[in-house]
Design a protein around this motif. Structure first.
Motif, PDB file in Angstrom:
ATOM      1  N   TYR A   1      12.442  -0.728   5.044  1.00 15.23           N
ATOM      2  CA  TYR A   1      11.123  -1.205   5.457  1.00 15.23           C
ATOM      3  C   TYR A   1       9.962  -0.390   4.888  1.00 15.23           C
ATOM      4  O   TYR A   1       8.808  -0.716   5.144  1.00 15.23           O
ATOM      5  CB  TYR A   1      11.052  -1.251   6.990  1.00 15.23           C
ATOM      6  N   THR A   2      10.279   0.639   4.109  1.00 19.73           N
ATOM      7  CA  THR A   2       9.211   1.432   3.498  1.00 19.73           C
ATOM      8  C   THR A   2       9.543   1.766   2.043  1.00 19.73           C
ATOM      9  O   THR A   2       9.194   2.838   1.549  1.00 19.73           O
ATOM     10  CB  THR A   2       8.962   2.744   4.285  1.00 19.73           C
ATOM     11  N   ASN A   3      10.203   0.860   1.331  1.00 21.15           N
ATOM     12  CA  ASN A   3      10.598   1.215  -0.028  1.00 21.15           C
ATOM     13  C   ASN A   3       9.431   1.222  -1.002  1.00 21.15           C
ATOM     14  O   ASN A   3       9.579   1.665  -2.142  1.00 21.15           O
ATOM     15  CB  ASN A   3      11.722   0.307  -0.542  1.00 21.15           C
TER      16      ASN A   3
ATOM     17  N   PHE B   1       0.792  -1.217   0.000  1.00 22.68           N
ATOM     18  CA  PHE B   1       0.000   0.000   0.000  1.00 22.68           C
ATOM     19  C   PHE B   1       0.830   1.275   0.000  1.00 22.68           C
ATOM     20  O   PHE B   1       0.294   2.364   0.189  1.00 22.68           O
ATOM     21  CB  PHE B   1      -0.994  -0.042   1.168  1.00 22.68           C
ATOM     22  N   GLY B   2       2.136   1.147  -0.252  1.00 18.32           N
ATOM     23  CA  GLY B   2       2.958   2.336  -0.437  1.00 18.32           C
ATOM     24  C   GLY B   2       2.566   3.062  -1.717  1.00 18.32           C
ATOM     25  O   GLY B   2       2.269   2.440  -2.744  1.00 18.32           O
ATOM     26  N   ASN B   3       2.578   4.375  -1.672  1.00 22.37           N
ATOM     27  CA  ASN B   3       2.102   5.148  -2.822  1.00 22.37           C
ATOM     28  C   ASN B   3       3.005   5.040  -4.045  1.00 22.37           C
ATOM     29  O   ASN B   3       2.530   5.167  -5.175  1.00 22.37           O
ATOM     30  CB  ASN B   3       1.916   6.612  -2.420  1.00 22.37           C
ATOM     31  N   GLY B   4       4.302   4.819  -3.843  1.00 22.57           N
ATOM     32  CA  GLY B   4       5.168   4.610  -4.997  1.00 22.57           C
ATOM     33  C   GLY B   4       4.777   3.359  -5.757  1.00 22.57           C
ATOM     34  O   GLY B   4       4.621   3.376  -6.990  1.00 22.57           O
ATOM     35  N   LEU B   5       4.613   2.270  -5.037  1.00 23.08           N
ATOM     36  CA  LEU B   5       4.213   1.016  -5.669  1.00 23.08           C
ATOM     37  C   LEU B   5       2.817   1.128  -6.272  1.00 23.08           C
ATOM     38  O   LEU B   5       2.557   0.617  -7.369  1.00 23.08           O
ATOM     39  CB  LEU B   5       4.255  -0.118  -4.643  1.00 23.08           C
ATOM     40  N   GLN B   6       1.912   1.789  -5.572  1.00 29.03           N
ATOM     41  CA  GLN B   6       0.552   1.942  -6.089  1.00 29.03           C
ATOM     42  C   GLN B   6       0.533   2.762  -7.380  1.00 29.03           C
ATOM     43  O   GLN B   6      -0.274   2.500  -8.282  1.00 29.03           O
ATOM     44  CB  GLN B   6      -0.335   2.590  -5.026  1.00 29.03           C
ATOM     45  N   ARG B   7       1.424   3.742  -7.497  1.00 26.96           N
ATOM     46  CA  ARG B   7       1.493   4.498  -8.750  1.00 26.96           C
ATOM     47  C   ARG B   7       1.978   3.614  -9.889  1.00 26.96           C
ATOM     48  O   ARG B   7       1.442   3.671 -11.002  1.00 26.96           O
ATOM     49  CB  ARG B   7       2.433   5.704  -8.593  1.00 26.96           C
TER      50      ARG B   7
ATOM     51  N   PRO C   1       9.799   8.406  -2.200  1.00 27.56           N
ATOM     52  CA  PRO C   1       9.795   8.711  -3.623  1.00 27.56           C
ATOM     53  C   PRO C   1      10.183   7.512  -4.490  1.00 27.56           C
ATOM     54  O   PRO C   1      11.062   6.723  -4.116  1.00 27.56           O
ATOM     55  CB  PRO C   1      10.870   9.790  -3.732  1.00 27.56           C
ATOM     56  N   TRP C   2       9.503   7.361  -5.624  1.00 33.61           N
ATOM     57  CA  TRP C   2       9.908   6.464  -6.704  1.00 33.61           C
ATOM     58  C   TRP C   2      10.285   7.324  -7.906  1.00 33.61           C
ATOM     59  O   TRP C   2       9.736   8.413  -8.099  1.00 33.61           O
ATOM     60  CB  TRP C   2       8.772   5.519  -7.095  1.00 33.61           C
ATOM     61  N   GLN C   3      11.202   6.813  -8.695  1.00 32.23           N
ATOM     62  CA  GLN C   3      11.606   7.520  -9.906  1.00 32.23           C
ATOM     63  C   GLN C   3      11.016   6.799 -11.120  1.00 32.23           C
ATOM     64  O   GLN C   3      11.239   5.601 -11.310  1.00 32.23           O
ATOM     65  CB  GLN C   3      13.126   7.576 -10.018  1.00 32.23           C
TER      66      GLN C   3
END
Length: 337
Positions: free
Chosen positions: A244-246, A112-118, A250-252
């Motif tokens: 633990y929160t990757n 449910f991290g926003n980087g992964l969700q994007r 931010p994601w690139q």
């Protein structure tokens, strides 16, 4: 972590009891909130009239019987990973859940991290194009202090090693984006600690469309990181490296030439949600109240346990293992050698 997440979600949850066989620990955690009773006997939880949902955070070897007891006590269940010891046990719990009319949600909070969700949104919309290769790195540190807990590092109580207890999170993130692989090959070893279970692994995964991924995992790294890098036809996506929160920002995201506008528009349109345990538990409360499918299901746990089972089989038999495993494969009954 569960109690603190529930505390942040007061609109959805009221914590009424905390159970731990260590009475002082139960009292301490209950004291984090007001009006919460501390108990030491799990049977009091299964039978309590004022409890609708039970969150189980006990050592993994206890999950199977405790989940069943909660279901038969008329409770819905949230349970930490690894849910149980085998695919067969997941299937047994699915039958019990259907019999009792109650539900089980395994915990996979990294989803449910926003980087992964994007990234998932880009893939779901067809913006990413064909997948090529994914790279997954888990470099964590677990030493004597971690394994001082008597249930850790043992097949009968922890149920597995780095693949099951640690890398499963990062594998689940990849499977959420790419789907279940068609075949795997793994090398698993115990190199860092004097334990029964594994603490090091090198894995390759292959999907039906020919795309590939690698996973390297160690519990002996001085510098802790987690990292995902996905290469698609139309973009490359790379996570941060917080261990633990990757899955968080931010994601690139780097679009290939000619696809910049479509990628940028899709990213700009994505609405971020709550993350981590709070993100999963908030979605759970909303889905449960509406009678909708839970954000993580027993089928999700079954698929991940089947994947990890295939990795252990591959390492032990030194061969590529295809998925799904045959219905009569004895490995579906448990991971322990």
């Amino acid at each position: 972590m569960h109690v603190l997440a529930f505390k942040e979600l007061r609109a959805h949850y009221q914590v009424v009891a905390v159970c731990d066989v260590d009475e002082q620990r139960a009292i301490e955690v209950a004291g984090w909130l007001r009006g919460v009773r501390a108990v030491t006997d799990p049977a009091e939880i299964w039978t309590a009239a004022d409890i609708d949902v039970v969150a189980i955070c006990t050592p993994p070897g206890q999950h199977r019987l405790q989940v069943e007891a909660a279901l038969r006590g008329g409770k819905d269940v949230i349970c930490e990973k690894p849910l149980v010891a085998s695919v067969r046990e997941v299937e047994e719990l699915a039958v019990i859940a259907a019999e009792t009319g109650h539900t089980v949600m395994p915990v996979f909070q990294y989803r449910f991290g926003n980087g992964l969700q994007r990234l998932k949104a880009l893939v779901d919309q067809g913006v990413a194009g064909r997948p090529y290769v994914a790279n997954i790195d888990l470099s964590w540190r677990r030493g004597a202090d971690y394994y001082a807990a008597p249930w850790r590092g043992r097949w009968d109580t922890e149920l597995g090693g780095v693949l099951l207890g640690h890398a499963m999170h990062l594998l689940d993130m990849a499977v959420l984006v790419l789907g279940q692989p068609a075949a795997v090959w793994a090398r698993v070893a115990t190199l860092v600690n004097d334990i029964e279970t594994d603490d090091s692994a090198a894995v390759t995964l292959r999907w039906a469309d020919g795309s590939l991924a690698t996973l390297s995992a160690t519990l002996g790294s001085t510098v802790e990181i987690s990292r995902h890098r996905f290469t698609f036809e139309h973009l490359t996506a790379e996570s941060g490296i917080d261990p633990y929160t990757n899955s968080f920002e931010p994601w690139q995201f780097t679009a290939t030439p000619g696809h910049e506008d479509r990628v940028a528009d899709a990213l700009a349109a994505h609405q971020p949600g709550t993350e981590d345990y709070i993100g999963q538990f908030e979605r759970y409360a909303i889905a449960r109240a509406a009678g909708e499918e839970l954000p993580v299901t027993l089928e999700s746990a079954r698929l991940m346990l089947e994947l990890v089972t295939a990795l252990y089989v591959s390492s032990r038999e030194d061969r590529e293992v295809t998925l799904p495993l045959a219905a009569d494969d004895p490995a579906l009954g448990g991971l322990a050698p």
